[in-house]
Design a protein around this motif. Structure first.
Motif, PDB file in Angstrom:
ATOM      1  N   LEU A 253     -44.205  -9.132  55.937  1.00  0.00           N
ATOM      2  CA  LEU A 253     -43.059  -9.789  56.360  1.00  0.00           C
ATOM      3  C   LEU A 253     -43.039 -11.425  56.004  1.00  0.00           C
ATOM      4  O   LEU A 253     -42.334 -11.957  55.359  1.00  0.00           O
ATOM      5  N   PRO A 254     -44.079 -11.738  56.225  1.00  0.00           N
ATOM      6  CA  PRO A 254     -44.213 -13.344  56.108  1.00  0.00           C
ATOM      7  C   PRO A 254     -44.370 -13.813  54.509  1.00  0.00           C
ATOM      8  O   PRO A 254     -43.719 -14.615  53.891  1.00  0.00           O
ATOM      9  N   ARG A 255     -45.221 -12.892  53.928  1.00  0.00           N
ATOM     10  CA  ARG A 255     -45.199 -13.140  52.277  1.00  0.00           C
ATOM     11  C   ARG A 255     -43.907 -12.945  51.771  1.00  0.00           C
ATOM     12  O   ARG A 255     -43.628 -13.675  50.897  1.00  0.00           O
TER      13      ARG A 255
ATOM     14  N   LEU B 214     -37.788  -3.513  52.130  1.00  0.00           N
ATOM     15  CA  LEU B 214     -38.515  -4.027  50.895  1.00  0.00           C
ATOM     16  C   LEU B 214     -39.631  -4.508  51.033  1.00  0.00           C
ATOM     17  O   LEU B 214     -40.773  -4.299  50.008  1.00  0.00           O
ATOM     18  N   ALA B 215     -40.289  -4.922  52.179  1.00  0.00           N
ATOM     19  CA  ALA B 215     -41.519  -5.186  52.597  1.00  0.00           C
ATOM     20  C   ALA B 215     -42.760  -3.955  52.286  1.00  0.00           C
ATOM     21  O   ALA B 215     -43.529  -4.133  51.673  1.00  0.00           O
ATOM     22  N   THR B 216     -41.961  -3.025  52.754  1.00  0.00           N
ATOM     23  CA  THR B 216     -42.808  -1.580  52.834  1.00  0.00           C
ATOM     24  C   THR B 216     -42.910  -1.290  51.241  1.00  0.00           C
ATOM     25  O   THR B 216     -44.179  -0.826  50.803  1.00  0.00           O
ATOM     26  N   LEU B 217     -41.709  -1.307  50.272  1.00  0.00           N
ATOM     27  CA  LEU B 217     -41.921  -0.769  48.973  1.00  0.00           C
ATOM     28  C   LEU B 217     -42.712  -1.521  48.332  1.00  0.00           C
ATOM     29  O   LEU B 217     -43.495  -0.975  47.471  1.00  0.00           O
TER      30      LEU B 217
ATOM     31  N   ARG C 107     -41.553 -15.482  52.278  1.00  0.00           N
ATOM     32  CA  ARG C 107     -41.593 -17.155  51.395  1.00  0.00           C
ATOM     33  C   ARG C 107     -41.127 -16.710  50.141  1.00  0.00           C
ATOM     34  O   ARG C 107     -40.702 -17.572  49.357  1.00  0.00           O
ATOM     35  N   VAL C 108     -41.639 -15.615  49.237  1.00  0.00           N
ATOM     36  CA  VAL C 108     -40.933 -15.168  48.259  1.00  0.00           C
ATOM     37  C   VAL C 108     -39.373 -15.174  48.079  1.00  0.00           C
ATOM     38  O   VAL C 108     -38.988 -15.840  47.148  1.00  0.00           O
ATOM     39  N   LEU C 109     -38.878 -14.605  49.159  1.00  0.00           N
ATOM     40  CA  LEU C 109     -37.329 -14.571  49.068  1.00  0.00           C
ATOM     41  C   LEU C 109     -36.810 -15.958  49.221  1.00  0.00           C
ATOM     42  O   LEU C 109     -35.659 -16.206  48.577  1.00  0.00           O
ATOM     43  N   THR C 110     -37.519 -16.755  49.961  1.00  0.00           N
ATOM     44  CA  THR C 110     -36.977 -18.083  50.085  1.00  0.00           C
ATOM     45  C   THR C 110     -36.869 -18.837  48.630  1.00  0.00           C
ATOM     46  O   THR C 110     -35.996 -19.409  48.257  1.00  0.00           O
TER      47      THR C 110
ATOM     48  N   HIS D 109     -45.330 -12.076  38.865  1.00  0.00           N
ATOM     49  CA  HIS D 109     -45.149 -10.635  38.812  1.00  0.00           C
ATOM     50  C   HIS D 109     -44.696 -10.022  40.207  1.00  0.00           C
ATOM     51  O   HIS D 109     -43.737  -9.354  40.144  1.00  0.00           O
ATOM     52  N   PHE D 110     -44.865 -10.660  41.106  1.00  0.00           N
ATOM     53  CA  PHE D 110     -44.525 -10.167  42.580  1.00  0.00           C
ATOM     54  C   PHE D 110     -43.064 -10.566  42.806  1.00  0.00           C
ATOM     55  O   PHE D 110     -42.173  -9.675  43.234  1.00  0.00           O
TER      56      PHE D 110
END
Length: 161
Positions: A71-73, A63-66, A76-79, A41-42
């Motif tokens: 930022l670390p999470r 994007l992290a704020t939205l 990881r998701v973006l990777t 879902h994320f």
């Protein structure tokens, strides 16, 4: 020290139901999206957020704020999304110290394919369980709580009308 303001029986029942819903709903949405689209879902929320932004890109910090992610999470998701070729990261032209996240054509396709099933699952889990008159009540209650939790309106849902 003053006495705690204990919950009334009615408040306790409402809180326990809300807490259970907060635990069960994300798991149900995750399970459906993983099964139907191969995305958590994320991950879907991240891709959908990019798909709705002008030019289909955002600064990583925005994007992290939205998405209300650290930022670390988010990194990881973006990777993982980069491995699937759904997003790309590039150095921000205005600030070489930061990165932009760009939704790729493959990422756009993933959102387009996942969205109909996701919205149907949201409808099934939430809106099909409510009477039409309860929908604006749910929106009003959620808005009131979000206004307190996010007074600066940083999270996307807080600023929706």
């Amino acid at each position: 020290m003053s006495e705690p303001r204990w919950l009334t029986d009615e408040e306790q029942a409402a809180w326990q139901r809300l807490a259970a819903m907060l635990e069960l709903l994300p798991a149900a949405l995750d399970a459906h999206l993983v099964r139907s689209a191969g995305l958590t879902h994320f991950e879907y929320f991240t891709l959908a957020s990019l798909s709705e932004s002008p030019g289909r890109y955002m600064h990583t910090s925005a994007l992290a704020t939205l998405t209300h992610a650290t930022l670390p999470r988010l990194s990881r998701v973006l990777t993982g999304l980069e491995r699937k070729k759904l997003v790309q990261r590039r150095t921000c032209p205005e600030d070489r110290r930061s990165k932009d996240v760009i939704l790729t054509e493959e990422g756009w396709g993933a959102v387009v394919r996942a969205a109909p099933g996701h919205v149907e699952k949201v409808r099934e889990l939430i809106f099909d369980q409510l009477e039409p008159a309860q929908v604006p009540q749910l929106a009003a209650i959620a808005s009131q709580i979000l206004a307190h939790l996010d007074p600066e309106g940083k999270v996307f849902a807080t600023t929706m009308r």
